[in-house]
Design a protein around this motif. Structure first.
Motif, PDB file in Angstrom:
ATOM      1  N   ASP A 105     -15.832  -0.388  -5.542  1.00  0.00           N
ATOM      2  CA  ASP A 105     -15.847   0.035  -6.948  1.00  0.00           C
ATOM      3  C   ASP A 105     -14.538  -0.304  -7.661  1.00  0.00           C
ATOM      4  OD1 ASP A 105     -14.403   1.863  -5.504  1.00  0.00           O
ATOM      5  OD2 ASP A 105     -15.472   3.629  -6.228  1.00  0.00           O
ATOM      6  N   LEU A 106     -13.856  -1.336  -7.155  1.00  0.00           N
ATOM      7  CA  LEU A 106     -12.617  -1.807  -7.776  1.00  0.00           C
ATOM      8  C   LEU A 106     -12.770  -3.309  -7.987  1.00  0.00           C
ATOM      9  CD1 LEU A 106      -9.997  -0.269  -8.395  1.00  0.00           C
ATOM     10  CD2 LEU A 106      -9.164  -0.898  -6.138  1.00  0.00           C
ATOM     11  N   GLY A 107     -12.590  -3.785  -9.209  1.00  0.00           N
ATOM     12  CA  GLY A 107     -12.727  -5.214  -9.484  1.00  0.00           C
ATOM     13  C   GLY A 107     -11.542  -5.999  -8.931  1.00  0.00           C
ATOM     14  N   ASP A 108     -11.699  -7.327  -8.896  1.00  0.00           N
ATOM     15  CA  ASP A 108     -10.614  -8.192  -8.411  1.00  0.00           C
ATOM     16  C   ASP A 108      -9.344  -7.920  -9.211  1.00  0.00           C
ATOM     17  OD1 ASP A 108     -12.333  -9.312  -6.689  1.00  0.00           O
ATOM     18  OD2 ASP A 108     -12.632 -11.192  -7.808  1.00  0.00           O
ATOM     19  N   ASP A 109      -8.253  -7.750  -8.502  1.00  0.00           N
ATOM     20  CA  ASP A 109      -6.935  -7.566  -9.118  1.00  0.00           C
ATOM     21  C   ASP A 109      -6.797  -6.292  -9.950  1.00  0.00           C
ATOM     22  OD1 ASP A 109      -6.063  -9.796  -7.892  1.00  0.00           O
ATOM     23  OD2 ASP A 109      -6.211 -11.091  -9.652  1.00  0.00           O
ATOM     24  N   GLU A 110      -7.813  -5.421  -9.936  1.00  0.00           N
ATOM     25  CA  GLU A 110      -7.675  -4.185 -10.732  1.00  0.00           C
ATOM     26  C   GLU A 110      -6.629  -3.238 -10.153  1.00  0.00           C
ATOM     27  OE1 GLU A 110     -10.914  -2.562 -13.485  1.00  0.00           O
ATOM     28  OE2 GLU A 110     -11.831  -2.706 -11.512  1.00  0.00           O
ATOM     29  N   TRP A 111      -6.300  -3.399  -8.858  1.00  0.00           N
ATOM     30  CA  TRP A 111      -5.283  -2.529  -8.267  1.00  0.00           C
ATOM     31  C   TRP A 111      -3.943  -2.668  -8.986  1.00  0.00           C
ATOM     32  CZ3 TRP A 111      -0.953  -4.847  -6.091  1.00  0.00           C
ATOM     33  CH2 TRP A 111      -1.037  -6.228  -5.909  1.00  0.00           C
ATOM     34  N   GLU A 135       0.847  -1.194   0.000  1.00  0.00           N
ATOM     35  CA  GLU A 135       0.000   0.000   0.000  1.00  0.00           C
ATOM     36  C   GLU A 135       0.886   1.250   0.000  1.00  0.00           C
ATOM     37  OE1 GLU A 135      -2.540   0.456   3.408  1.00  0.00           O
ATOM     38  OE2 GLU A 135      -3.283   2.392   2.696  1.00  0.00           O
ATOM     39  N   THR A 136       0.597   2.157  -0.904  1.00  0.00           N
ATOM     40  CA  THR A 136       1.432   3.349  -1.061  1.00  0.00           C
ATOM     41  C   THR A 136       0.531   4.569  -1.077  1.00  0.00           C
ATOM     42  OG1 THR A 136       2.993   2.057  -2.383  1.00  0.00           O
ATOM     43  CG2 THR A 136       3.150   4.459  -2.570  1.00  0.00           C
ATOM     44  N   ASP A 137       0.802   5.524  -0.205  1.00  0.00           N
ATOM     45  CA  ASP A 137       0.003   6.744  -0.121  1.00  0.00           C
ATOM     46  C   ASP A 137       0.944   7.832   0.399  1.00  0.00           C
ATOM     47  OD1 ASP A 137      -1.991   8.604   0.011  1.00  0.00           O
ATOM     48  OD2 ASP A 137      -3.272   7.498   1.416  1.00  0.00           O
ATOM     49  N   ARG A 138       1.572   8.541  -0.539  1.00  0.00           N
ATOM     50  CA  ARG A 138       2.645   9.455  -0.164  1.00  0.00           C
ATOM     51  C   ARG A 138       2.425  10.825  -0.783  1.00  0.00           C
ATOM     52  NH1 ARG A 138       7.794   5.617  -1.653  1.00  0.00           N
ATOM     53  NH2 ARG A 138       7.200   3.866  -0.311  1.00  0.00           N
ATOM     54  N   ILE A 139       2.720  11.826   0.000  1.00  0.00           N
ATOM     55  CA  ILE A 139       2.608  13.200  -0.484  1.00  0.00           C
ATOM     56  C   ILE A 139       4.014  13.774  -0.575  1.00  0.00           C
ATOM     57  CG2 ILE A 139       1.655  15.478  -0.029  1.00  0.00           C
ATOM     58  CD1 ILE A 139      -0.582  13.897   1.515  1.00  0.00           C
ATOM     59  N   ASP A 186      -3.373  -4.916  -2.503  1.00  0.00           N
ATOM     60  CA  ASP A 186      -4.440  -5.927  -2.508  1.00  0.00           C
ATOM     61  C   ASP A 186      -5.434  -5.809  -1.353  1.00  0.00           C
ATOM     62  OD1 ASP A 186      -2.449  -6.711  -0.765  1.00  0.00           O
ATOM     63  OD2 ASP A 186      -2.361  -8.797  -1.413  1.00  0.00           O
ATOM     64  N   ARG A 187      -4.923  -5.666  -0.110  1.00  0.00           N
ATOM     65  CA  ARG A 187      -5.844  -5.705   1.044  1.00  0.00           C
ATOM     66  C   ARG A 187      -6.793  -4.521   1.071  1.00  0.00           C
ATOM     67  NH1 ARG A 187      -2.151  -7.288   5.146  1.00  0.00           N
ATOM     68  NH2 ARG A 187      -3.096  -5.848   6.622  1.00  0.00           N
ATOM     69  N   LYS A 188      -6.229  -3.306   0.891  1.00  0.00           N
ATOM     70  CA  LYS A 188      -7.070  -2.102   0.903  1.00  0.00           C
ATOM     71  C   LYS A 188      -8.022  -2.125  -0.295  1.00  0.00           C
ATOM     72  CE  LYS A 188      -7.233   2.014   3.121  1.00  0.00           C
ATOM     73  NZ  LYS A 188      -6.136   2.952   3.324  1.00  0.00           N
ATOM     74  N   ALA A 189      -7.526  -2.644  -1.428  1.00  0.00           N
ATOM     75  CA  ALA A 189      -8.361  -2.698  -2.639  1.00  0.00           C
ATOM     76  C   ALA A 189      -9.600  -3.560  -2.403  1.00  0.00           C
ATOM     77  CB  ALA A 189      -7.555  -3.240  -3.820  1.00  0.00           C
ATOM     78  N   ALA A 190      -9.425  -4.611  -1.605  1.00  0.00           N
ATOM     79  CA  ALA A 190     -10.556  -5.510  -1.340  1.00  0.00           C
ATOM     80  C   ALA A 190     -11.687  -4.789  -0.609  1.00  0.00           C
ATOM     81  CB  ALA A 190     -10.087  -6.715  -0.527  1.00  0.00           C
ATOM     82  N   ASP A 191     -11.339  -3.684   0.076  1.00  0.00           N
ATOM     83  CA  ASP A 191     -12.364  -2.907   0.794  1.00  0.00           C
ATOM     84  C   ASP A 191     -13.057  -1.884  -0.108  1.00  0.00           C
ATOM     85  OD1 ASP A 191     -11.613  -4.200   3.079  1.00  0.00           O
ATOM     86  OD2 ASP A 191     -10.269  -2.590   3.762  1.00  0.00           O
TER      87      ASP A 191
END
Ligand SMILES: O=P(O)(O)OC[C@H]1O[C@H](O)[C@H](O)[C@@H](O)[C@@H]1O
Length: 288
Positions: A244-250, A197-201, A236-241
């Motif tokens: 509006d994101l399909g499987d593996d779309e991350w 998971e990457t969330d950087r400013i 993957d983990r955050k995407a599962a939550d």
């Protein structure tokens, strides 16, 4: 009685090798493809009925980014993302332009957090330089009031990639950043490689190159008027939550956002107009 919300009406545009899709809802550019290949990514599970923000494309964040300076504002990314903008005549090489003002959003949830009266104009242009297709996005904001204020803004670009795990991002080496996942401030050591998971400013504006090694191509984002770059992928983990994101779309996108937030928020003196913009291009062959 049916509760189904009708789908948003898309604007479609095709010229040169490019095809664009946009909505008045959020003035949201939803797709940009060149020769049939997505350059700006849209989730196949994106909600396209105006009941929630569109996952993908280029959300416009204003007048705050995420939860705002203290993280407690809603809706996330400001209220123009989920407001219907007014189409206005396009100028020069613009494909589409829209406007919205603080009057248009008065009464909407979050309106009480708007820092001052504003008028915003957003335009999407296609530009071709030596046969390359370029997309230019420009958000111009005018303080229509009599008091100076600051406002956050971002062009939250979802770039389409083949495999985010193989991407490297160049141009932010040595830049200071806030890691929103760990809460720590860091300095970027070398090119960015994503492995979770990457969330950087980052406290640096581009130009930024996204080397999409699996696709043998690279994106370039050239910002103007904003001091920061946000890099985001939920993994993957955050995407599962995210419904509006399909499987593996991350795996298929990385957000490289042109941003002005926190201490780098836009300074809007009474009567002034400021612009943040980003030019996107894609080139075959890996970045050197
Ligand atoms: O789910 P959204 O409201 O569209 O936000 C998606 C993401 O946007 C930005 O990149 C923020 O830095 C992230 O913290 C946020 O999760």
């Amino acid at each position: 009685m049916s509760t189904t919300t009708p789908p948003l009406t898309p604007h479609l545009h095709a010229s040169g090798r490019s095809r664009l899709v946009a909505y008045d809802f959020g003035a949201h550019l939803a797709e940009w493809s060149v020769d049939g290949v997505s350059r700006v990514w849209l989730s196949r599970e994106a909600v396209l009925d105006g009941s929630s923000p569109v996952r993908g494309g280029v959300p416009i964040c204003f007048p705050w980014f995420a939860g705002g300076p203290d993280g407690d504002l809603s809706p996330s990314h400001g209220l123009v993302r989920t407001a219907v903008w007014r189409p206005v005549p396009a100028e020069h090489d613009e494909v589409w332009a829209w406007e919205i003002s603080s009057d248009d959003v008065a009464g909407a949830p979050g309106a009480e957090h708007v820092p001052g009266p504003f008028r915003a104009r957003y335009a999407v242009s296609l530009r071709g330089a030596e046969g390359a297709e370029e997309l230019h996005l420009a958000l111009r904001v005018t303080n229509t009031g009599h008091r100076d204020y600051r406002a956050e803004a971002a062009l939250h670009t979802y770039l389409a990639v083949e495999d985010v795990r193989q991407v490297q991002i160049l141009g932010l080496e040595g830049a200071a950043y806030l890691d929103k996942v760990s809460g720590r401030r860091e300095v970027q050591d070398g090119p960015i490689r994503l492995d979770g998971e990457t969330d950087r400013i980052y406290d640096r504006a581009g130009p930024v190159v996204v080397d999409d090694r699996a696709a043998l191509g690279h994106h370039e984002v050239r910002p103007v008027g904003a001091a920061q770059t946000v890099v985001w992928n939920p993994w993957d983990r955050k995407a599962a939550d995210l419904p509006d994101l399909g499987d593996d779309e991350w795996l298929r996108f990385v957000c490289v956002e042109t941003a002005a937030r926190g201490e780098h928020a836009l300074a809007l003196a009474a009567g002034d107009t400021v612009e943040i913009a980003a030019t996107l291009s894609h080139h075959h062959s890996p970045a050197s």
